[in-house]
Design an enzyme around this catalytic site. Structure first.
Site, PDB file in Angstrom:
ATOM      1  N   PRO A  47      11.911  -9.047  15.807  1.00 40.55           N
ATOM      2  CG  PRO A  47      13.744  -9.616  17.125  1.00 40.55           C
ATOM      3  CD  PRO A  47      12.258  -9.819  17.014  1.00 40.55           C
ATOM      4  CB  ILE A  99      12.682  -4.275  17.944  1.00 38.49           C
ATOM      5  CG1 ILE A  99      13.357  -3.016  17.384  1.00 38.49           C
ATOM      6  CG2 ILE A  99      12.386  -5.280  16.826  1.00 38.49           C
ATOM      7  CD1 ILE A  99      12.492  -2.166  16.477  1.00 38.49           C
ATOM      8  CG  LEU A 100       6.752  -4.485  19.207  1.00 41.73           C
ATOM      9  CD1 LEU A 100       5.354  -4.064  18.792  1.00 41.73           C
ATOM     10  CD2 LEU A 100       6.880  -4.498  20.732  1.00 41.73           C
ATOM     11  N   GLY A 113       0.821  -1.201   0.000  1.00 41.45           N
ATOM     12  CA  GLY A 113       0.000   0.000   0.000  1.00 41.45           C
ATOM     13  C   GLY A 113       0.859   1.257   0.000  1.00 41.45           C
ATOM     14  CD  GLU A 158       4.519   6.227   7.381  1.00 39.45           C
ATOM     15  OE1 GLU A 158       4.363   7.024   6.459  1.00 39.45           O
ATOM     16  OE2 GLU A 158       3.807   6.197   8.393  1.00 39.45           O
ATOM     17  CB  THR A 191       7.896  -8.637  11.112  1.00 36.47           C
ATOM     18  OG1 THR A 191       7.822  -8.423  12.527  1.00 36.47           O
ATOM     19  CG2 THR A 191       7.316 -10.003  10.797  1.00 36.47           C
ATOM     20  N   GLY A 220       6.151   3.219  16.101  1.00 39.38           N
ATOM     21  CA  GLY A 220       5.957   2.608  14.783  1.00 39.38           C
ATOM     22  C   GLY A 220       7.211   2.664  13.927  1.00 39.38           C
TER      23      GLY A 220
END
Lengths: 769, 170, 328
Positions: free
Chosen positions: A664, A661-662, A274, A736, A666, A733
């Site tokens: 690593p 980091i939730l 997207g 981006e 992804t 987040g």
């Protein structure tokens, strides 16, 4: 945005400045930061097997009986009107079921714009759709064909005859400057920022740079084209869409067709990329309108060329950056003035003017953005809007300043790191760019290189460069989830959230498992459909934090509901939700692990198969009280051919300070993905608008060059992993920030290799000959 | 004449304009092969035609009459177990959105066969030297016909290397 | 696409059996023609699939090679005789498109590729003299980054997109043609036309005539040859400038030189002036640059493609330098 809004936001900020942090969301650090089991571990994608089998079903792949296929006819002038329209041959062509034009299209309201206020709006191109003969940009749809097969629809589209009356159109960036608009605010920030006396500081400075940087129109170019399979059934509109704004799309379609919200159902379990470009555009509306007229289900798949004509991209910008510094490299002025294209029918500010407000401590600022109105399809958000192009200008300028001073560009940046928000003075929630710089420099070996000596291999000159990336934290209010726990001790988390490759379900499953004290395999996550609880958009790198807050809220409710359900005949009797924590598949008393009962036990005793609660993310007041920005240090090594000017990037390192980091696995892919898009932005990508008639002439993947495998080196990504105590899960987040800073790092490395300072992207070889 | 897809015969469409890709996706329920650009510029539609990787969007279905087509649906074992290359894509996170993935995997399978038989590439130093050295650069060049916009390229190359190395050890 | 009929030919005779009318088209790999039909750039009533004709690569009596028109690009590039005797041809083929497309594309189809000019492709939105004779050209005055600096006319400056043909041009390749009544052979240099006032005629191919194959003469110099393609990304892009070159140095002077350029002209461009300037000279960077200048003296830029003149000059010099090695 208005002066009124500036006043409101300013007022809220002032008040929040006085409020103790503990009263706010995130005021108390998320306990999960200290108590991670699954979060922080490498987890493969839940949807991996489906995706590698080709079994993940995308919008254009939903089977349906009696389907009609769509082809579009686009205007070939930038402004004017349809003078003659002959659809006879198309209507008579084999297989054609409908030719829809402004003459027979149903009445359609203008789509409501994506905004700060309504989460149910996803409109990008705020113009009437096929309601009149007016042409407002080159590429606007003038006719839509429905036919029994794609081949028949495509053929019929070639038979539509249109003659236009042409009016003078605004298609030139330079000429539009005379009528530039200067909005009061950019997003929720005041547009014009004047602090101190930048002009005087520039005049008096020991060192200064002052230059103009240009970035072109870019397009998202997801590999999956925009597509929808649309059906009207019993007065309801059902849309299988490719969207990163499910509820926004549904709400907008309801407005456009005069329906109630619950009469529109949008499903989008998988989105094939997207990057900001997949919200509501004309094609879903046109397909739904045609399906209504034809009384048949409709599939629309935009041709790649139609994607360029109907879907806006990142706005072209021209940015002047002037920096002043004292003899030791301390910044004394930061001036950032610019123009970017934002037609009146567009919703996206391309907020590059915000980039320079957080990166560096500086005595004076002078920042303003001007918008140019052109007769083109609306520009829109594209990965790292604002910061992607803003960091190119500012971080190129920093490199120019370092060169002028004779200072190591890393040292110059470190010297000017702010200890609080440089403009508002708000404290950082967490910020350690120095650590990112150190990690990145160590990995890259920045200090081992003698950068100023000319190094070469044959015809290739080698260059090194670096730059900072940055992106703000965002969390959306109103994101909701439903948590269902059953008597087998399994939990299901459901929300109309989006999966475009970020690993949404994978990561939130980790989160929910830790939040609920469950092993990973006992948690399911369902997303991607408006039948699930309301979700905010996948945009602004906000979805993970917003879902995180929603799951946290729902889990608190769940604890309360469960303890109520447990009654008195339980070790938990007498405890309140605040005394409880989730652990070992149930609830237990904080500080007394002997008082515990499992979900299954509570539910069975109560005679319940399951229990469901919904929770919603609260107002993100932490964003207004704290300065919450992620930063990165990007290092690039490349070579430039003296014979041909070709640039080959040989190494790229990114070190990120983004909170915790939730996952690593992804996360690394998100960082790399952003950085690769940054390389495309730096070197190869550009949408070409022919100013003579406003037509896009790079309307294919042959003419618009996204990077290919051979362009891309191994990319090293690292992170500080320092939790942000104000963010759910300690995480900001990361979707981006990867793209930001990359173009400047490349441009700075090109300068190091060749001595040529390229200030207009992309850095194609002709600029280096 | 019929078109054999993953071992099953399908009729040739009456309308000869129908591409192999549209025949698969719109007429055969095989939506694993993806439409990206429909003009040979992205590789998402890559399938194996008589074992060779080709673009199904630029192949008329009728041109595949009497031939064997293998799509992503025919890559995993019949009993459903993932092909080792598919597993390697998961292990190395060689995708994000997953849309280009079937094309990448089919392309990689074709590529490894080309490599095995000694076909050179644009980056092969010695054209007459038989099989080129299997390197990151060789894989990158040979996979350049498959665009990925999420930027999973590093993972894709790592996955292919893992699979190829495992194969070499057998 | 307008509706069309389709038949498969398994022999040349079969391919030429039906008296083809002007809109019957031969279909090779389809990598260009199917796209052109889909974009409505071209229309056909009937396609004759010649991609299944026998495809062989055979030795010729003079020590060269015969290549059937249906030979796939991949097969030609990988043929060890090509790699050993005409490395520039292998390299040119391998630098073109992607592996998938090379697996599909035939030699005959590659010869007949049409330009990638974006205005040529934009049927509804742009005028093009190549599509409609006399309609006008919107490329001139528009984006001309990919356009010709040599051999263009006021009517058309679109470039020929093939890589393979640039190497074949340097090798004095001969095209074999058959229309069922007459077999003829044309040197590649005579096969392609310059646009002049008739840019819609690109080759000397007659209506109904089939390319049956190509004949590559023996060329000792080609053993030391290469192809360099300069483009906007490192792979899977059309050439901005490409150089095919072969060089044989004897007794310190250039005894044979073959030089052709791609991406700069409406047809694969044999750099005869540069060759003449180099023949018999001692190889040196100065000689290479002078030769490039001789070739590019007639170059005319349209604006967006002006960089191609210095780019072609330096790329020619770099490629010749590489071939000359220590001799330069």
């Amino acid at each position: 945005m208005s002066k009124l809004q500036n006043a409101i936001v300013g007022g809220v900020r002032r008040v929040l400045g006085q409020v103790p942090a503990g009263w706010l969301p995130g005021g108390t650090p998320d306990p999960l930061i200290q108590r991670r089991v699954s979060l922080g571990t490498q987890q493969p994608r839940i949807d991996g097997p489906d995706k590698v089998r080709g079994g993940a079903r995308f919008a254009a792949e939903v089977p349906m009986d009696g389907l009609l296929y769509t082809a579009l006819v686009h205007a070939t002038i930038a402004r004017g009107r349809i003078a003659e329209l002959d659809t006879g041959a198309a209507e008579a062509a084999p297989g054609v079921a409908l030719v829809m034009t402004h003459r027979n299209a149903p009445k359609l309201a203008v789509p409501p714009p994506i905004g700060m206020t309504s989460m149910k709006a996803a409109g990008n191109n705020i113009l009437p759709i096929m309601q009149d003969p007016e042409i407002r940009w080159n590429g606007q749809t003038v006719a839509l064909i429905l036919a029994e097969s794609q081949e028949e629809a495509d053929h019929a589209a070639t038979l539509v005859q249109v003659r236009y009356e042409t009016e003078r159109a605004r298609t030139r960036f330079e000429e539009a400057k005379a009528d530039a608009r200067t909005p009061d605010s950019i997003l929720i920030e005041k547009n014009r920022l004047l602090k101190g006396n930048a002009e005087a500081a520039l005049t008096a400075a020991a060192h200064r740079t002052d230059a103009v940087y240009r970035t072109p129109w870019y397009n998202h170019n997801p590999i999956e084209p925009h597509a929808a399979t649309v059906l009207w059934k019993d007065g309801r509109l059902i849309v299988h869409d490719a969207t990163q704004m499910l509820n926004g799309t549904a709400g907008s379609l309801a407005k456009v067709f005069g329906l109630k919200d619950d009469q529109v159902h949008v499903s989008s379990p998988f989105v094939g990329g997207g990057f900001g470009g997949k919200a509501l555009w004309d094609h879903q509306i046109l397909a739904a309108a045609a399906a209504k007229l034809a009384k048949r289900p409709v599939r629309i798949v935009l041709r790649r060329s139609s994607m360029y004509r109907l879907i806006g991209g990142r706005a072209e910008t021209e940015q002047r950056v002037a920096l002043a510094a004292d003899a030791r490299g301390k910044l004394t002025a930061l001036l950032h003035h610019g123009y970017s294209v934002k037609p009146l029918h567009s919703v996206c500010d391309e907020q590059y003017g915000l980039t320079g407000r957080s990166l560096y401590a500086c005595e004076s600022f002078d920042i303003v953005q001007h918008h140019l109105d052109l007769d083109v399809v609306a520009n829109t958000f594209m990965r790292g809007p604002g910061e992607a192009v803003g960091t190119f200008a500012i971080e190129s300028a920093i490199d120019e300043l370092a060169h002028d001073i004779g200072m190591d560009p890393v040292a110059l940046r470190l010297r000017n790191l702010p200890d609080r928000d440089p403009v508002s003075g708000a404290p950082h929630s967490q910020s350690d760019p120095a650590k990112a710089w150190q990690m990145g420099a160590d990995q890259f070996g920045w200090n081992r290189w003698e950068r100023r000596s000319t190094r070469r291999e044959g015809e290739w000159r080698l260059g090194l460069g670096c730059a900072t990336g940055t992106f703000p934290y965002a969390r959306m209010p109103g994101m909701s989830v439903r948590i269902t726990v059953d008597d087998e001790g399994r939990a299901t988390v459901a929300s109309a959230a989006h999966e475009m490759g970020m690993g949404t379900a994978t990561v939130q499953r980790q989160h929910a498992a830790d939040r609920l004290g469950l092993p990973l395999e006992r948690v399911d996550v369902r997303i991607g459909d408006t039948s699930l609880p309301f979700a905010t958009m996948a945009g602004g790198s906000s979805q993970t934090a917003s879902l995180g807050a929603a799951i946290t809220a729902a889990s608190s409710k769940l604890a309360g509901e469960l303890v109520r359900l447990a009654g008195n005949d339980t070790p938990l009797a007498g405890l309140r939700a605040n005394d409880l924590e989730f652990a070992e598949g149930g609830l237990r008393c904080v500080g007394d692990p002997s008082r515990q009962e499992s979900f299954a036990s509570i539910l069975r005793r109560a005679g319940r198969r399951q229990i469901s609660v919904e929770g919603e993310s609260s107002a993100p007041l932490e964003m207004l009280k704290f300065a919450m920005h992620s930063t990165s240090a990007i290092f690039c090594e490349l070579r430039v051919s003296e014979a041909t000017g070709e640039v080959r990037v040989t190494r790229l390192v990114g070190a990120f300070d983004c909170g915790r980091i939730l996952n690593p696995k992804t996360a690394a892919s998100q960082f790399r993905g952003g950085m690769i898009m940054g390389l495309g932005m730096a070197l190869t990508e550009e949408t070409l608008l022919d100013p003579r008639n406003g037509r896009i002439m790079s309307a294919s993947l042959t003419d618009y060059h996204v990077p290919v495998h051979l362009d891309l080196p191994e990319i090293d990504v690292l992170w500080t992993d320092i939790p942000d105590p104000r963010a759910p899960m300690g995480a900001r987040g990361i979707g981006e920030i990867g793209i930001t800073g990359v173009a400047a790092a490349v441009a700075n490395a090109v300068f190091n290799a060749t001595g040529k300072r390229v200030r207009d992207l992309p850095i194609t070889l002709d600029k280096l000959l | 004449m019929r078109i054999t897809v993953n071992g099953t015969d399908y009729p040739v469409p009456d309308d000869v304009r129908v591409s192999l890709l549209d025949m698969l996706r719109e007429r055969s329920g095989l939506t694993g092969s993806k439409l990206g650009c429909n003009q040979g510029a992205c590789g998402a539609c890559t399938v194996l035609l008589d074992g060779e990787r080709v673009l199904s969007c630029l192949t008329l279905a009728v041109q595949a009459a009497g031939r064997e087509v293998r799509t992503i649906e025919g890559v995993a074992a019949a009993e459903g177990e993932l092909h080792p290359l598919q597993q390697a894509f998961i292990d190395h996170d060689g995708f994000q959105c997953g849309y280009c993935t079937p094309g990448q995997i089919c392309s990689a399978l074709g590529m490894l066969e080309e490599f095995r038989r000694g076909d050179p590439s644009h980056v092969t130093a010695d054209l007459a030297g038989g099989q080129a050295r299997f390197s990151h650069e060789e894989i990158r060049e040979r996979m350049s016909g498959n665009l990925c916009r999420c930027g999973a390229h590093n993972g894709i190359v790592a996955a292919i290397l893992q699979f190829a190395d495992a194969g070499a050890g057998e | 696409m307008t509706p069309f009929s389709y038949r498969v030919a398994t022999s040349t005779t079969e391919a030429l059996a039906a008296a083809p009318d002007s809109s019957e088209r031969f279909l090779g790999g389809g990598t260009n023609l199917v796209d052109l039909l889909r974009q409505n750039v071209e229309q056909a009533d009937a396609l004759v699939d010649v991609s299944r004709l026998p495809a062989s690569i055979d030795e010729t009596e003079d020590g060269g090679l015969w290549v059937g028109a249906a030979v796939r690009n991949t097969a030609l590039a990988a043929d060890p005789r090509i790699g050993a005797r005409y490395p520039m041809l292998s390299r040119a083929l391998l630098s073109g498109a992607s592996a998938q497309i090379r697996n599909m594309a035939t030699v005959g189809g590659n010869l007949l590729q049409r330009t990638r000019c974006a205005y040529f492709y934009d049927v509804p939105g742009a005028r093009c003299n190549k599509r409609v004779s006399g309609a006008g050209c919107d490329a001139i005055g528009g984006f001309t980054r990919y356009h010709a600096i040599l051999g263009a006319s006021e009517q058309c400056a679109a470039t020929h997109p093939s890589d393979m043909c640039v190497a074949l041009m340097a090798l004095d390749t001969v095209v074999h043609l058959d229309d069922g009544n007459e077999k003829r052979r044309l040197p590649l240099s005579e096969f392609y036309r310059l646009p002049g006032n008739t840019p819609h005629f690109e080759t000397e191919l007659r209506t109904g005539e089939l390319v049956t194959g190509i004949q590559i003469p023996s060329c000792r110099a080609a053993v030391n040859s290469t192809y360099r393609k300069v483009r906007d990304r490192s792979s899977y892009a059309f050439a901005l400038v490409s150089v095919a070159a072969a060089m044989r140095v004897e007794n310190g002077v250039i005894a044979d030189i073959r030089l052709a350029l791609g991406g700069v002209a409406p047809r694969p461009w044999r750099a005869a002036k540069a060759e003449a300037a180099l023949a018999g000279r001692a190889p040196s960077q100065e000689a290479f640059r002078n030769a490039a200048d001789a070739e590019l003296a007639d170059a005319r830029a349209l604006g967006g493609n002006a960089f191609k003149i210095p780019l072609a000059r330096s790329t020619i010099a770099a490629v010749l330098g590489e071939l000359a090695g220590d001799a330069a």
